[in-house]
Design an enzyme around this catalytic site. Structure first.
Site, PDB file in Angstrom:
ATOM      1  N   GLY A  42     -63.648  -0.655 -60.681  1.00  0.00           N
ATOM      2  CA  GLY A  42     -63.216   0.727 -60.491  1.00  0.00           C
ATOM      3  C   GLY A  42     -61.744   0.833 -60.156  1.00  0.00           C
ATOM      4  O   GLY A  42     -61.025  -0.154 -60.037  1.00  0.00           O
ATOM      5  N   GLY A  65     -59.140   0.763 -58.035  1.00  0.00           N
ATOM      6  CA  GLY A  65     -58.930   0.281 -56.678  1.00  0.00           C
ATOM      7  C   GLY A  65     -57.635   0.748 -56.055  1.00  0.00           C
ATOM      8  O   GLY A  65     -57.483   0.702 -54.830  1.00  0.00           O
ATOM      9  N   ARG A  66     -56.694   1.176 -56.892  1.00  0.00           N
ATOM     10  CA  ARG A  66     -55.430   1.692 -56.350  1.00  0.00           C
ATOM     11  C   ARG A  66     -54.875   2.831 -57.193  1.00  0.00           C
ATOM     12  O   ARG A  66     -53.747   3.263 -56.998  1.00  0.00           O
ATOM     13  CB  ARG A  66     -54.400   0.570 -56.228  1.00  0.00           C
ATOM     14  CG  ARG A  66     -54.094  -0.143 -57.530  1.00  0.00           C
ATOM     15  CD  ARG A  66     -52.921  -1.079 -57.373  1.00  0.00           C
ATOM     16  NE  ARG A  66     -52.902  -2.078 -58.437  1.00  0.00           N
ATOM     17  CZ  ARG A  66     -53.358  -3.307 -58.300  1.00  0.00           C
ATOM     18  NH1 ARG A  66     -53.860  -3.692 -57.141  1.00  0.00           N
ATOM     19  NH2 ARG A  66     -53.321  -4.167 -59.299  1.00  0.00           N
ATOM     20  N   LYS A 107     -50.753   5.344 -60.123  1.00  0.00           N
ATOM     21  CA  LYS A 107     -51.074   3.965 -59.744  1.00  0.00           C
ATOM     22  C   LYS A 107     -50.355   3.610 -58.445  1.00  0.00           C
ATOM     23  O   LYS A 107     -49.166   3.877 -58.296  1.00  0.00           O
ATOM     24  CB  LYS A 107     -50.641   3.023 -60.869  1.00  0.00           C
ATOM     25  CG  LYS A 107     -51.231   1.641 -60.797  1.00  0.00           C
ATOM     26  CD  LYS A 107     -50.985   0.902 -62.109  1.00  0.00           C
ATOM     27  CE  LYS A 107     -51.642  -0.464 -62.106  1.00  0.00           C
ATOM     28  NZ  LYS A 107     -51.454  -1.157 -63.401  1.00  0.00           N
ATOM     29  N   GLY A 115     -55.006  -0.813 -51.942  1.00  0.00           N
ATOM     30  CA  GLY A 115     -54.807   0.428 -52.672  1.00  0.00           C
ATOM     31  C   GLY A 115     -53.377   0.694 -53.094  1.00  0.00           C
ATOM     32  O   GLY A 115     -53.083   1.761 -53.643  1.00  0.00           O
ATOM     33  N   ARG A 172     -48.805   6.995 -64.771  1.00  0.00           N
ATOM     34  CA  ARG A 172     -49.170   6.533 -66.109  1.00  0.00           C
ATOM     35  C   ARG A 172     -49.880   7.665 -66.839  1.00  0.00           C
ATOM     36  O   ARG A 172     -50.731   8.341 -66.257  1.00  0.00           O
ATOM     37  CB  ARG A 172     -50.086   5.311 -66.007  1.00  0.00           C
ATOM     38  CG  ARG A 172     -50.552   4.786 -67.354  1.00  0.00           C
ATOM     39  CD  ARG A 172     -51.267   3.461 -67.192  1.00  0.00           C
ATOM     40  NE  ARG A 172     -52.536   3.580 -66.494  1.00  0.00           N
ATOM     41  CZ  ARG A 172     -53.192   2.545 -65.970  1.00  0.00           C
ATOM     42  NH1 ARG A 172     -52.677   1.329 -66.027  1.00  0.00           N
ATOM     43  NH2 ARG A 172     -54.357   2.729 -65.367  1.00  0.00           N
ATOM     44  N   ASP A 222     -62.914  -4.687 -68.463  1.00  0.00           N
ATOM     45  CA  ASP A 222     -62.504  -3.454 -67.787  1.00  0.00           C
ATOM     46  C   ASP A 222     -61.071  -3.068 -68.131  1.00  0.00           C
ATOM     47  O   ASP A 222     -60.630  -1.961 -67.796  1.00  0.00           O
ATOM     48  CB  ASP A 222     -62.664  -3.586 -66.269  1.00  0.00           C
ATOM     49  CG  ASP A 222     -61.891  -4.767 -65.699  1.00  0.00           C
ATOM     50  OD1 ASP A 222     -62.275  -5.910 -66.010  1.00  0.00           O
ATOM     51  OD2 ASP A 222     -60.914  -4.553 -64.961  1.00  0.00           O
ATOM     52  N   ASN A 223     -60.336  -3.955 -68.801  1.00  0.00           N
ATOM     53  CA  ASN A 223     -58.973  -3.648 -69.230  1.00  0.00           C
ATOM     54  C   ASN A 223     -58.898  -3.318 -70.716  1.00  0.00           C
ATOM     55  O   ASN A 223     -57.802  -3.288 -71.286  1.00  0.00           O
ATOM     56  CB  ASN A 223     -58.043  -4.826 -68.931  1.00  0.00           C
ATOM     57  CG  ASN A 223     -57.835  -5.041 -67.449  1.00  0.00           C
ATOM     58  OD1 ASN A 223     -58.003  -4.115 -66.653  1.00  0.00           O
ATOM     59  ND2 ASN A 223     -57.474  -6.244 -67.063  1.00  0.00           N
ATOM     60  N   ASP A 251     -53.289  -1.501 -68.901  1.00  0.00           N
ATOM     61  CA  ASP A 251     -53.197  -2.361 -67.718  1.00  0.00           C
ATOM     62  C   ASP A 251     -52.283  -3.563 -67.943  1.00  0.00           C
ATOM     63  O   ASP A 251     -52.735  -4.658 -68.262  1.00  0.00           O
ATOM     64  CB  ASP A 251     -54.588  -2.823 -67.258  1.00  0.00           C
ATOM     65  CG  ASP A 251     -55.350  -1.711 -66.565  1.00  0.00           C
ATOM     66  OD1 ASP A 251     -54.709  -0.762 -66.084  1.00  0.00           O
ATOM     67  OD2 ASP A 251     -56.588  -1.786 -66.501  1.00  0.00           O
TER      68      ASP A 251
END
Length: 478
Positions: free
Chosen positions: A84, A86-87, A107, A120, A170, A246-247, A256
């Site tokens: 997920g 995270g930051r 981000k 984070g 982003r 996940d990327n 990412d």
């Protein structure tokens, strides 16, 4: 002009996120913003006068409804479970005049329920790298997320050393990832996987929405977009470094930017991530990894898409990739037609480059100066084994003559696909080190240069990297 934001993700996918606001940094300062992109998105210049504001997570624009997305994924082949944002926090989806949308994703926005052991935060180093890389890829013509702004601060962030905390805005048409689908598949909630597929089709493949075969056609296109993207990476010598599921972008965007790198010396097995001890994400393994990731995505769709249809789409991947790759490499070589000896000539050039550790970008750019009836070439001076080069170059010039195209026409084509400038790690590092000392001039200068990668230059941006620049190790820490 008033910016318009909508909340499709929040309204239509209620179990895929946690609603929360960014946590501002201490004494946030705007150090760079993307004027060209801001104009494209109709963002008024006055919005950038508030140095922190929305760029530093201190305020929200009307219509924004911030949230952190949940997803899962495979990392280095291993199932990593829930991951997920995270930051990062999705602030909102901007509705553009043409009816399309653009995610605003901040981000480094602070702790979320998905931060796991992290804090984070993002550091100035990583935000500068991502801003430079995403804009470099955009101007190379490769699908990618974009960078809109960078904010630095007085907030300390602890990585290998203490670094200044920063935020990157982003933007992208969507942040849909393969990992979103994996998350609900492995939770045994296939109906939610289907909801994600319906959401994607409804908003990004709307021409398929009423087709009874929509899932098969949609997945076919996801495969094709991914194959095309990887082919483009390979032709410019780009190594992503951390191709976890996940990327992977559902829309076929480069997503990412972590320990990425562009080839300096031509090294097929180039590993840009110093944590990748087995070379899983090496440059030459990227096409195979992307297919493996697509297979993981296909698995999540198997409860409601016929396995034969999924396998048929996966089987098309290799041919789509080779078609795109072959077309671009012929352009890089200046071939106007396709001939049976083309692959052999390319592979022989690669073998010669690998033996001599030739600079990938400079070799193809210098090859663009070739005159088909002249044995003289500035590229010859780059090789130690001149006899081997002369033999290859004679056959190459003979191949050029088969196309019956003038040197000027061919050179123009080659120079439009063989960049003079790519974002080498040492160039990014030089800008980072200056920025960490408070000097943003090199950051702005490099950003400006990357807007014109196909233009000839006579500065060190297009020279061979210094010895220290080739030895840079990049980690996932950001």
């Amino acid at each position: 002009m008033t910016l318009s934001f909508i909340t499709r993700w929040r309204d239509e996918l209620p179990e895929t996120y946690t609603a929360l606001s960014p946590t501002p940094l201490n004494n946030a300062r705007l150090i760079w913003h993307n004027t060209e992109l801001a104009n494209t998105l109709s963002i008024p210049s006055s919005l950038f006068k508030n140095a922190a504001g929305v760029w530093g997570g201190e305020t929200l624009l009307p219509g924004m409804s911030p949230l952190a997305q949940v997803y899962s994924g495979h990392q280095f082949v291993v199932w990593a479970g829930q991951l997920g944002d995270g930051r990062g926090i999705l602030l909102g989806e901007q509705l553009l005049a043409d009816g399309t949308t653009m995610d605003w994703h901040l981000k480094g926005a602070g702790l979320t329920p998905y931060s796991r052991m992290g804090d984070g935060r993002a550091v100035l180093r990583s935000t500068i790298r991502e801003s430079l890389a995403s804009e470099a890829m955009h101007y190379l013509g490769i699908p990618t997320t974009r960078a809109l702004s960078i904010v630095t601060s007085d907030s300390p962030v602890y990585r290998e050393t203490v670094e200044p905390g920063a935020m990157l805005m982003r933007v992208a048409p969507s942040h849909l990832r393969f990992g979103h689908f994996e998350h609900f598949y492995y939770r045994r909630e296939p109906e939610k996987v289907r909801q994600l597929a319906d959401f994607a089709i409804r908003h990004y493949w709307s021409h398929l929405e009423d087709d009874e075969d929509k899932y098969r056609l949609w997945f076919n296109d996801v495969v094709a977009r991914t194959a095309s993207l990887i082919a483009q990476w390979q032709t410019v010598g780009f190594a992503h470094g951390v191709m976890n599921t996940d990327n992977m972008s559902l829309l076929g965007l480069t997503l990412d930017y972590g320990p990425f790198g562009f080839l300096d010396d031509y090294e097929p097995g180039f590993i840009c991530n110093h944590s990748d001890h087995q070379g899983r994400y090496s440059f030459d393994n990227q096409p195979a990894v992307a297919l493996w990731n697509l297979q993981r995505l296909a698995q999540t769709l198997s409860p409601f898409v016929a396995v034969d249809a999924l396998n048929e789409a996966l089987d098309s991947y290799q041919q789509v990739l080779l078609t795109h790759y072959g077309q671009r490499m012929r352009q890089k070589l200046g071939f106007m037609t396709e001939q049976k000896e083309d692959n052999a000539l390319l592979n022989e050039l690669f073998s010669l480059m690998a033996r001599e550790r030739s600079d990938y970008t400079r070799t193809f750019r210098m090859l663009s100066l070739t005159e088909q009836h002249s044995a003289a070439s500035p590229l010859r001076e780059e090789f130690i084994d001149r006899a081997a080069f002369d033999d290859w170059f004679a056959r190459y010039r003979g191949r050029l003559q088969q196309d019956e195209v003038s040197d000027s026409e061919r050179q123009q084509l080659m120079q439009s696909v063989n960049p003079a400038l790519v974002l080498r790690n040492w160039l990014a590092q030089r800008a980072i080190e200056a920025a960490e000392k408070g000097d943003m001039m090199e950051l702005h200068r490099l950003h400006e240069a990357l807007r014109n990668p196909f233009s000839d230059r006579d500065d060190d941006y297009v020279s061979r990297p210094p010895d220290w620049g080739k030895r840079l190790e990049v980690s996932c820490s950001s």
